[in-house]
Write a protein that holds these residues in place. Sequence first.
Motif, PDB file in Angstrom:
ATOM      1  N   LEU A   1      -2.311  -0.082  -8.430  1.00 54.67           N
ATOM      2  CA  LEU A   1      -4.230   0.280  -8.411  1.00 54.67           C
ATOM      3  C   LEU A   1      -4.424   1.382  -7.227  1.00 54.67           C
ATOM      4  CD1 LEU A   1      -4.444  -3.803  -6.477  1.00 54.67           C
ATOM      5  CD2 LEU A   1      -4.418  -3.001  -9.498  1.00 54.67           C
ATOM      6  N   SER A   2      -4.997   2.238  -8.503  1.00 55.58           N
ATOM      7  CA  SER A   2      -5.794   3.408  -8.237  1.00 55.58           C
ATOM      8  C   SER A   2      -7.477   3.704  -7.785  1.00 55.58           C
ATOM      9  CB  SER A   2      -5.761   4.681  -9.233  1.00 55.58           C
ATOM     10  OG  SER A   2      -5.668   4.185  -9.994  1.00 55.58           O
ATOM     11  N   THR A   3      -7.558   4.490  -7.119  1.00 50.52           N
ATOM     12  CA  THR A   3      -9.019   4.424  -6.986  1.00 50.52           C
ATOM     13  C   THR A   3     -10.061   5.954  -6.871  1.00 50.52           C
ATOM     14  OG1 THR A   3      -9.208   4.896  -4.639  1.00 50.52           O
ATOM     15  CG2 THR A   3      -9.487   3.082  -5.184  1.00 50.52           C
ATOM     16  N   MET A   4     -10.484   6.716  -8.050  1.00 50.99           N
ATOM     17  CA  MET A   4     -11.703   7.530  -7.902  1.00 50.99           C
ATOM     18  C   MET A   4     -12.636   7.582  -8.467  1.00 50.99           C
ATOM     19  SD  MET A   4     -10.661   9.002 -11.833  1.00 50.99           S
ATOM     20  CE  MET A   4     -11.660  10.565 -11.441  1.00 50.99           C
ATOM     21  N   ASN A   5     -14.340   8.949  -7.239  1.00 51.05           N
ATOM     22  CA  ASN A   5     -15.068   8.938  -7.762  1.00 51.05           C
ATOM     23  C   ASN A   5     -15.156   9.313  -9.847  1.00 51.05           C
ATOM     24  OD1 ASN A   5     -16.546   7.150  -5.694  1.00 51.05           O
ATOM     25  ND2 ASN A   5     -15.666   9.183  -4.999  1.00 51.05           N
ATOM     26  N   VAL A   6     -16.879   9.538 -10.631  1.00 47.71           N
ATOM     27  CA  VAL A   6     -16.696   9.673 -11.452  1.00 47.71           C
ATOM     28  C   VAL A   6     -16.322  11.301 -11.472  1.00 47.71           C
ATOM     29  CG1 VAL A   6     -19.097   9.583 -11.351  1.00 47.71           C
ATOM     30  CG2 VAL A   6     -17.967   9.573 -13.636  1.00 47.71           C
ATOM     31  N   GLN A   7     -16.951  11.990 -10.007  1.00 46.68           N
ATOM     32  CA  GLN A   7     -17.626  13.049 -10.618  1.00 46.68           C
ATOM     33  C   GLN A   7     -16.400  14.193 -10.177  1.00 46.68           C
ATOM     34  OE1 GLN A   7     -17.861  10.816  -8.164  1.00 46.68           O
ATOM     35  NE2 GLN A   7     -18.238  12.282  -5.991  1.00 46.68           N
TER      36      GLN A   7
ATOM     37  N   ILE B   1       0.889  -1.027  -0.322  1.00 45.76           N
ATOM     38  CA  ILE B   1      -0.049  -0.117   0.285  1.00 45.76           C
ATOM     39  C   ILE B   1       0.714   1.313   0.233  1.00 45.76           C
ATOM     40  CG2 ILE B   1      -1.557   1.430   1.488  1.00 45.76           C
ATOM     41  CD1 ILE B   1      -2.599  -1.150   2.590  1.00 45.76           C
ATOM     42  N   GLY B   2       0.401   1.940  -1.163  1.00 43.82           N
ATOM     43  CA  GLY B   2       1.698   3.083  -1.078  1.00 43.82           C
ATOM     44  C   GLY B   2       1.057   4.959   0.069  1.00 43.82           C
TER      45      GLY B   2
ATOM     46  N   ARG C   1      12.467   1.796  -3.591  1.00 46.39           N
ATOM     47  CA  ARG C   1      12.565   0.396  -3.333  1.00 46.39           C
ATOM     48  C   ARG C   1      11.693  -0.499  -4.657  1.00 46.39           C
ATOM     49  NH1 ARG C   1       9.871  -3.867  -2.730  1.00 46.39           N
ATOM     50  NH2 ARG C   1       8.676  -4.747  -0.535  1.00 46.39           N
ATOM     51  N   ARG C   2      11.009   0.090  -5.967  1.00 48.32           N
ATOM     52  CA  ARG C   2      10.902  -1.122  -6.616  1.00 48.32           C
ATOM     53  C   ARG C   2       9.965  -2.130  -6.478  1.00 48.32           C
ATOM     54  NH1 ARG C   2      12.432   1.385 -11.385  1.00 48.32           N
ATOM     55  NH2 ARG C   2      11.431  -0.211 -12.334  1.00 48.32           N
ATOM     56  N   PRO C   3       8.543  -2.074  -6.159  1.00 46.97           N
ATOM     57  CA  PRO C   3       7.375  -3.089  -5.714  1.00 46.97           C
ATOM     58  C   PRO C   3       7.131  -3.431  -6.924  1.00 46.97           C
ATOM     59  CG  PRO C   3       6.140  -1.014  -5.124  1.00 46.97           C
ATOM     60  CD  PRO C   3       7.821  -0.527  -5.503  1.00 46.97           C
ATOM     61  N   PHE C   4       6.640  -4.401  -7.443  1.00 43.46           N
ATOM     62  CA  PHE C   4       6.272  -5.042  -8.506  1.00 43.46           C
ATOM     63  C   PHE C   4       4.398  -4.293  -8.512  1.00 43.46           C
ATOM     64  CE2 PHE C   4       3.098  -7.816 -10.834  1.00 43.46           C
ATOM     65  CZ  PHE C   4       3.528  -7.815 -12.198  1.00 43.46           C
ATOM     66  N   VAL C   5       3.627  -3.984  -7.614  1.00 44.93           N
ATOM     67  CA  VAL C   5       2.818  -3.109  -7.526  1.00 44.93           C
ATOM     68  C   VAL C   5       2.550  -2.649  -6.253  1.00 44.93           C
ATOM     69  CG1 VAL C   5       1.169  -4.888  -6.388  1.00 44.93           C
ATOM     70  CG2 VAL C   5       0.310  -3.529  -7.909  1.00 44.93           C
ATOM     71  N   VAL C   6       1.624  -1.449  -6.212  1.00 49.77           N
ATOM     72  CA  VAL C   6       1.421  -0.730  -5.122  1.00 49.77           C
ATOM     73  C   VAL C   6       0.130   0.185  -5.833  1.00 49.77           C
ATOM     74  CG1 VAL C   6       2.438   1.431  -6.776  1.00 49.77           C
ATOM     75  CG2 VAL C   6       2.240   1.619  -3.861  1.00 49.77           C
ATOM     76  N   LEU C   7      -0.638   0.161  -4.517  1.00 49.46           N
ATOM     77  CA  LEU C   7      -1.676   0.702  -3.994  1.00 49.46           C
ATOM     78  C   LEU C   7      -1.922   2.555  -3.872  1.00 49.46           C
ATOM     79  CD1 LEU C   7      -5.219  -0.789  -2.441  1.00 49.46           C
ATOM     80  CD2 LEU C   7      -5.043   1.017  -1.986  1.00 49.46           C
ATOM     81  N   VAL C   8      -2.494   3.221  -4.888  1.00 46.77           N
ATOM     82  CA  VAL C   8      -2.918   4.364  -3.918  1.00 46.77           C
ATOM     83  C   VAL C   8      -4.030   5.256  -4.631  1.00 46.77           C
ATOM     84  CG1 VAL C   8      -1.960   7.093  -5.953  1.00 46.77           C
ATOM     85  CG2 VAL C   8      -0.290   4.885  -5.586  1.00 46.77           C
ATOM     86  N   ASP C   9      -4.450   5.298  -2.918  1.00 48.80           N
ATOM     87  CA  ASP C   9      -6.132   6.017  -2.948  1.00 48.80           C
ATOM     88  C   ASP C   9      -6.297   7.237  -3.747  1.00 48.80           C
ATOM     89  OD1 ASP C   9      -8.634   4.811  -2.301  1.00 48.80           O
ATOM     90  OD2 ASP C   9      -8.525   4.517  -0.210  1.00 48.80           O
TER      91      ASP C   9
END
Length: 370
Positions: free
Chosen positions: A142-148, A60-61, A104-112
């Motif tokens: 992996l990231s998240t967002m709302n359409v508005q 988790i980033g 650090r160079r992880p393979f995948v990071v979550l950015v909320d």
Amino acid sequence: MTEERTPERLTLRRAEVPADAGPARGVHKIFVGMAAGVGKTYRALNELRERLERGEDALIGVLETHGRAGTIEAAQGLPLFPRRDVVHGSVTLTELDVDGLLARRPFVVLVDELAHTNAPGSPRDKRWQDVNVLLDAGIHVLSTMNVQHLESLNDTVARLTGVRVRERVPDRVLSEADELVLIDLTPDDLRARLRAGKVYGPEKIEQALGNFFTGANLTALREIVLRQVANVVELGAPDGQPGVQEIVVVAVTAEETAARLIRRGGQLAARLHADLHVVSVRPTRLSRPQSQLLDTFRAITHALGGQFEVLTPAGSVAQTLIRYVEAVHATQVVMGETSRSRWAEFLSGDIIKTVLRDTKNVDVYVITRE
């Protein structure tokens, strides 16, 4: 406590990478929904856990739990990368540590919360810009967002919900994503989650239900997010290219209402798969506030994937605009109702009427000022 998984619709868009290309760009997967509380972060955390179980170097980033019990539980045991401290006056804020992750160079990071605005003094203004840096370095996100939060929808959302969203993401961020996951929930289900305290604390529930989270607002937002994801997928389809290249020209003046014209033009360009051009004919005298407005319009245009130009007048404003429309072979022109007095129109001529009369094979849209 176990939080239910929300219904979802998965759409995939993968770009082909030439064999002779340089270091591969990371894959960007966005979990998008109509509003807070539909389960975007919860679903992204579950995927991160699944990746860890497959042996991937995942962490988790940035995570914004907002105190939600289900989100906190979903994050338990997942590796969390420390945030970077940013001192702003007497306050210390924390942000995504991009440099640390690059080292650090992880393979995948979550950015909320992709639309987040970084603290003053950060290397980049927006979190989506930080994500681009990670992707360019080959790190999957992996990231998240709302359409508005989409730039082109800002005026539409404000009109439908009465709320002007301040943090915005350029449309190209969504259209360039490799994968989109639409987290879909009915308005009634989301309002039930809100009443149950799964979205906000008790002190905010009634206010939220009566303002942003009304049934009408959520229905409109749900329709918007369904259409937006469908449009992005259609754009990415191999056979989705139009036979004729559409070109949309938006004509603006240095007035605040012009921002709405640009966004309307951006929506039209997206639907037509068209190039977007925004132009303003330079007035004889440009005041400092007008100059600042044009800088803002340039930024909005670039966020929508278009190009912005200030034209030097050659003849009247209408003649200058018509020459530009002909030069770029525009197929659509978007203009706003004039704010000039009838006397000024009599002396200088009505720009809209002149454009309508003197352009051929061009659709002209006139947008009201209200």
